[in-house]
Write a protein that holds these residues in place. Structure first.
Motif, PDB file in Angstrom:
ATOM      1  N   PHE A  80      -1.580 -65.142 -98.563  1.00 24.97           N
ATOM      2  CA  PHE A  80      -2.433 -63.962 -98.461  1.00 24.97           C
ATOM      3  C   PHE A  80      -1.977 -62.841 -99.388  1.00 24.97           C
ATOM      4  CE2 PHE A  80      -3.581 -66.019 -94.456  1.00 24.97           C
ATOM      5  CZ  PHE A  80      -4.959 -65.933 -94.529  1.00 24.97           C
ATOM      6  N   ARG A  81      -0.705 -62.777 -99.689  1.00 29.43           N
ATOM      7  CA  ARG A  81      -0.255 -61.735-100.615  1.00 29.43           C
ATOM      8  C   ARG A  81      -0.866 -61.961-101.992  1.00 29.43           C
ATOM      9  NH1 ARG A  81       3.431 -57.709-101.278  1.00 29.43           N
ATOM     10  NH2 ARG A  81       4.227 -57.385-103.383  1.00 29.43           N
ATOM     11  N   ARG A  82      -0.810 -63.190-102.487  1.00 27.41           N
ATOM     12  CA  ARG A  82      -1.395 -63.445-103.806  1.00 27.41           C
ATOM     13  C   ARG A  82      -2.910 -63.273-103.768  1.00 27.41           C
ATOM     14  NH1 ARG A  82      -0.644 -68.574-107.993  1.00 27.41           N
ATOM     15  NH2 ARG A  82      -1.823 -67.586-109.678  1.00 27.41           N
ATOM     16  N   MET A  83      -3.558 -63.698-102.698  1.00 31.77           N
ATOM     17  CA  MET A  83      -5.003 -63.508-102.572  1.00 31.77           C
ATOM     18  C   MET A  83      -5.363 -62.027-102.645  1.00 31.77           C
ATOM     19  SD  MET A  83      -6.131 -66.252 -99.629  1.00 31.77           S
ATOM     20  CE  MET A  83      -7.890 -65.957 -99.865  1.00 31.77           C
ATOM     21  N   THR A  84      -4.576 -61.216-101.936  1.00 36.44           N
ATOM     22  CA  THR A  84      -4.851 -59.782-101.929  1.00 36.44           C
ATOM     23  C   THR A  84      -4.605 -59.165-103.297  1.00 36.44           C
ATOM     24  OG1 THR A  84      -4.133 -59.735 -99.608  1.00 36.44           O
ATOM     25  CG2 THR A  84      -4.388 -57.624-100.722  1.00 36.44           C
ATOM     26  N   MET A  85      -3.505 -59.548-103.945  1.00 38.56           N
ATOM     27  CA  MET A  85      -3.210 -59.040-105.279  1.00 38.56           C
ATOM     28  C   MET A  85      -4.345 -59.369-106.254  1.00 38.56           C
ATOM     29  SD  MET A  85       0.850 -60.030-105.648  1.00 38.56           S
ATOM     30  CE  MET A  85       0.868 -59.586-107.383  1.00 38.56           C
ATOM     31  N   LEU A  86      -4.850 -60.598-106.196  1.00 37.20           N
ATOM     32  CA  LEU A  86      -5.924 -61.001-107.095  1.00 37.20           C
ATOM     33  C   LEU A  86      -7.218 -60.248-106.783  1.00 37.20           C
ATOM     34  CD1 LEU A  86      -5.301 -64.856-107.205  1.00 37.20           C
ATOM     35  CD2 LEU A  86      -4.908 -63.217-109.058  1.00 37.20           C
ATOM     36  N   ALA A  87      -7.472 -60.024-105.497  1.00 42.77           N
ATOM     37  CA  ALA A  87      -8.695 -59.332-105.097  1.00 42.77           C
ATOM     38  C   ALA A  87      -8.646 -57.849-105.481  1.00 42.77           C
ATOM     39  CB  ALA A  87      -8.931 -59.485-103.596  1.00 42.77           C
ATOM     40  N   VAL A  88      -7.496 -57.230-105.343  1.00 39.82           N
ATOM     41  CA  VAL A  88      -7.362 -55.815-105.695  1.00 39.82           C
ATOM     42  C   VAL A  88      -7.311 -55.640-107.221  1.00 39.82           C
ATOM     43  CG1 VAL A  88      -5.878 -53.771-105.492  1.00 39.82           C
ATOM     44  CG2 VAL A  88      -6.242 -55.260-103.508  1.00 39.82           C
ATOM     45  N   GLY A  89      -6.751 -56.636-107.906  1.00 38.66           N
ATOM     46  CA  GLY A  89      -6.721 -56.598-109.369  1.00 38.66           C
ATOM     47  C   GLY A  89      -5.749 -55.561-109.915  1.00 38.66           C
ATOM     48  N   TYR A 184     -14.526 -60.478-104.192  1.00 42.42           N
ATOM     49  CA  TYR A 184     -14.020 -59.291-103.508  1.00 42.42           C
ATOM     50  C   TYR A 184     -13.565 -58.214-104.485  1.00 42.42           C
ATOM     51  CZ  TYR A 184     -14.065 -60.337 -98.540  1.00 42.42           C
ATOM     52  OH  TYR A 184     -14.456 -60.556 -97.248  1.00 42.42           O
ATOM     53  N   ARG A 185     -13.137 -58.632-105.679  1.00 43.74           N
ATOM     54  CA  ARG A 185     -12.554 -57.660-106.610  1.00 43.74           C
ATOM     55  C   ARG A 185     -13.524 -56.533-106.937  1.00 43.74           C
ATOM     56  NH1 ARG A 185     -10.569 -60.779-111.267  1.00 43.74           N
ATOM     57  NH2 ARG A 185      -9.042 -61.495-109.726  1.00 43.74           N
ATOM     58  N   GLY A 186     -14.792 -56.871-107.130  1.00 40.97           N
ATOM     59  CA  GLY A 186     -15.777 -55.841-107.434  1.00 40.97           C
ATOM     60  C   GLY A 186     -15.951 -54.856-106.294  1.00 40.97           C
ATOM     61  N   THR A 187     -16.036 -55.375-105.064  1.00 44.68           N
ATOM     62  CA  THR A 187     -16.175 -54.502-103.891  1.00 44.68           C
ATOM     63  C   THR A 187     -14.951 -53.628-103.705  1.00 44.68           C
ATOM     64  OG1 THR A 187     -17.556 -56.169-102.814  1.00 44.68           O
ATOM     65  CG2 THR A 187     -16.578 -54.478-101.405  1.00 44.68           C
ATOM     66  N   PHE A 188     -13.764 -54.219-103.853  1.00 42.05           N
ATOM     67  CA  PHE A 188     -12.526 -53.458-103.689  1.00 42.05           C
ATOM     68  C   PHE A 188     -12.425 -52.352-104.743  1.00 42.05           C
ATOM     69  CE2 PHE A 188      -9.695 -56.773-101.344  1.00 42.05           C
ATOM     70  CZ  PHE A 188     -10.612 -56.796-100.319  1.00 42.05           C
TER      71      PHE A 188
END
Length: 218
Positions: A80-89, A184-188
């Protein structure tokens, strides 16, 4: 995004495998640290399906029970850490360590709540696993699948996994060609532009509350 999430949850909720040449021999279960990525996806799905099929409380919509199932059976296989990092960009770097931790925690909770709610809607979908193509030296692998349900078009859903010292971990899911973390990256990014990192955290907490049952919100 709703369609993407529902498709993702549909995939995670079912596990009737039609794949040939399973990596794990019948009657034997490899540890998470040793099991191949395609076998890992099949085994986790099959375990979850078997429990859902036999648990009347889950089939009746007991989200608290299914959340416990997800946390026990599914979460250990996600990064989940890597998923979050990728989503936040790129905005990840501007977050403090405390904010980064909270982002990971709340994003994880959001995904768990979404998945758990969808899991109670399991019917008789089937997954076909496509032949896996990876070598012993590969550290990133895509497990390709196709979800089939009577009266509906098949949905291509793939897991992207990385090899770690604790076994293979999922860090992205691609539904009909659309990446979960990219979606998710766009929304974030919009949330961060409007209210900064703290604004994104508040938004994720609010979405999590919307998906929680009455007992969890009280």
């Amino acid at each position: 995004m709703k369609k993407l999430f529902l498709s993702l949850c549909l995939f995670l909720s079912i596990g009737a495998s039609m794949a040939a040449d399973p990596v794990t021999p019948p009657g034997a279960r490899a540890t998470a640290a040793l099991i191949a990525p395609d076998a890992l996806v099949r085994d986790v799905s099959s375990d979850v399906l078997a429990i859902v099929r036999d648990d009347h409380a889950i089939r009746a919509g007991d989200t608290g029970r299914v959340v416990s199932l997800v946390e026990e059976k599914v979460l250990p296989h996600f990064n989940f850490r890597r998923m979050t990092m990728l989503a936040v960009g790129k905005d990840w770097r501007q977050a403090t360590p405390e904010q980064q931790k909270e982002l990971v925690d709340v994003f994880r909770t959001l995904l768990v709540r979404t998945y758990s709610n969808a899991l109670t809607q399991y019917r008789n979908q089937v997954i076909e696993y496509k032949p896996a193509r990876f070598g012993a030296a590969d550290t990133t692998v895509r497990v390709q699948t196709e979800v089939r349900q009577a009266g509906a078009q098949p949905i291509n859903i793939d897991y992207v996994l990385e090899k770690t010292d604790r076994g293979w971990k999922v860090f992205d899911v691609v539904v009909a060609g659309v990446s979960l973390v990219t979606n998710y990256r766009g929304t974030f990014a919009q949330e961060i532009r409007a209210g900064g990192i703290d604004g994104l955290i508040r938004s994720l907490h609010a979405k999590t509350q919307e998906l929680s049952g009455p007992a969890e919100r009280s």
